[in-house]
Design a protein around this motif. Sequence first.
Motif, short mmCIF file in Angstrom:
data_model
loop_
_atom_site.label_atom_id
_atom_site.label_comp_id
_atom_site.label_asym_id
_atom_site.label_seq_id
_atom_site.Cartn_x
_atom_site.Cartn_y
_atom_site.Cartn_z
N LYS A 103 1.11 -1.41 -0.05
CA LYS A 103 0.36 -0.30 0.07
C LYS A 103 0.86 1.40 0.24
O LYS A 103 0.52 1.88 -0.77
N MET A 104 2.15 1.23 0.77
CA MET A 104 3.36 2.49 0.95
C MET A 104 3.41 2.88 -0.08
O MET A 104 3.49 3.94 -0.52
N PHE A 105 3.80 1.57 -1.51
CA PHE A 105 4.27 1.44 -2.89
C PHE A 105 3.57 2.66 -3.80
O PHE A 105 4.02 3.26 -4.27
N ARG A 106 1.92 1.51 -3.66
CA ARG A 106 0.96 2.62 -4.04
C ARG A 106 0.44 4.34 -3.87
O ARG A 106 0.93 4.66 -4.92
N GLU A 107 1.28 4.66 -3.40
CA GLU A 107 0.97 5.68 -2.58
C GLU A 107 2.94 6.95 -2.75
O GLU A 107 2.47 7.58 -3.06
N CYS A 108 3.36 5.89 -3.08
CA CYS A 108 5.25 6.84 -2.91
C CYS A 108 4.92 7.49 -4.16
O CYS A 108 5.72 8.22 -4.19
N THR A 109 4.32 7.09 -5.24
CA THR A 109 4.57 7.71 -6.43
C THR A 109 3.71 9.18 -6.44
O THR A 109 4.34 10.31 -7.22
N THR A 110 2.76 9.45 -5.82
CA THR A 110 2.03 10.83 -5.40
C THR A 110 2.35 10.93 -4.03
O THR A 110 2.20 12.13 -3.81
N ALA A 111 2.85 10.24 -3.08
CA ALA A 111 3.11 11.43 -1.70
C ALA A 111 3.95 11.68 -1.80
O ALA A 111 4.86 12.94 -1.14
N LEU A 112 4.57 11.28 -2.11
CA LEU A 112 6.21 12.34 -2.58
C LEU A 112 7.06 12.71 -3.52
O LEU A 112 7.29 12.15 -5.14
N LYS A 114 10.25 13.85 -3.88
CA LYS A 114 11.86 14.30 -3.90
C LYS A 114 12.15 13.05 -5.06
O LYS A 114 11.32 12.20 -5.96
N GLU A 115 13.32 14.46 -5.54
CA GLU A 115 14.09 13.33 -6.82
C GLU A 115 14.55 12.86 -6.71
O GLU A 115 14.25 11.95 -7.34
N PHE A 116 15.08 11.94 -5.82
CA PHE A 116 16.12 10.97 -5.19
C PHE A 116 14.99 9.70 -5.19
O PHE A 116 15.18 8.77 -5.98
N PHE A 117 13.86 10.06 -4.55
CA PHE A 117 12.85 8.61 -4.06
C PHE A 117 12.14 8.68 -5.77
O PHE A 117 12.23 7.76 -6.14
N ASN A 118 11.83 9.41 -6.68
CA ASN A 118 11.41 9.30 -7.94
C ASN A 118 12.12 8.53 -9.07
O ASN A 118 11.77 7.38 -9.51
N ASP A 119 13.57 9.01 -8.80
CA ASP A 119 14.49 8.70 -9.23
C ASP A 119 14.53 6.99 -9.10
O ASP A 119 14.48 6.14 -9.84
N TYR A 120 14.93 6.52 -7.84
CA TYR A 120 14.82 5.32 -6.92
C TYR A 120 13.36 4.72 -8.13
O TYR A 120 13.68 3.39 -8.05
#
Length: 148
Positions: A103-112, A114-120
């Motif tokens: 569930k966190m993974f599904r949210e991560c693309t909209t919640a955060l 940050k360039e690092f995390f999007n790149d990750y």
Amino acid sequence: MGKKRSDKEEMVISAAIELFSKQGFFKTTVSEIADLAGVAKGTVYWYFDSKEELFQSILVNKLDDLQLELEKKIRVENSALEKLSEIIISYLKFYQEGKGVSKMFRECTTALGKEFFNDYIIDFNQRQIEIVAKVVEQAKEERVIESK
């Protein structure tokens, strides 16, 4: 699979997964995480600089574990169909056993944002595609699927 964590850090991570998966990133507070973990709020900050870092750390560690498992499965000398089956089972186990993290993974693309995390996440998705592509190539070589 990563570094050995202390019991308190594990309690913080478990509490965070439970709250992030139920309430989402934005509605969850560090105080709530600390309360559920049974630790002081400062203890959360001892292990993680911010709520965002905690969220990202959980996902990065869990996704890296999944990636390592998949890489291990495709290195085994099995047929392409056996490898594809193992990959599918690994994904299903990841989503079934780690419902909170998924569930966190599904949210991560909209919640955060940050360039690092999007790149990750982009890199993670690319690595998943590469794993499946390797097995598909093997399946073509084994003539299990046709190449057109």
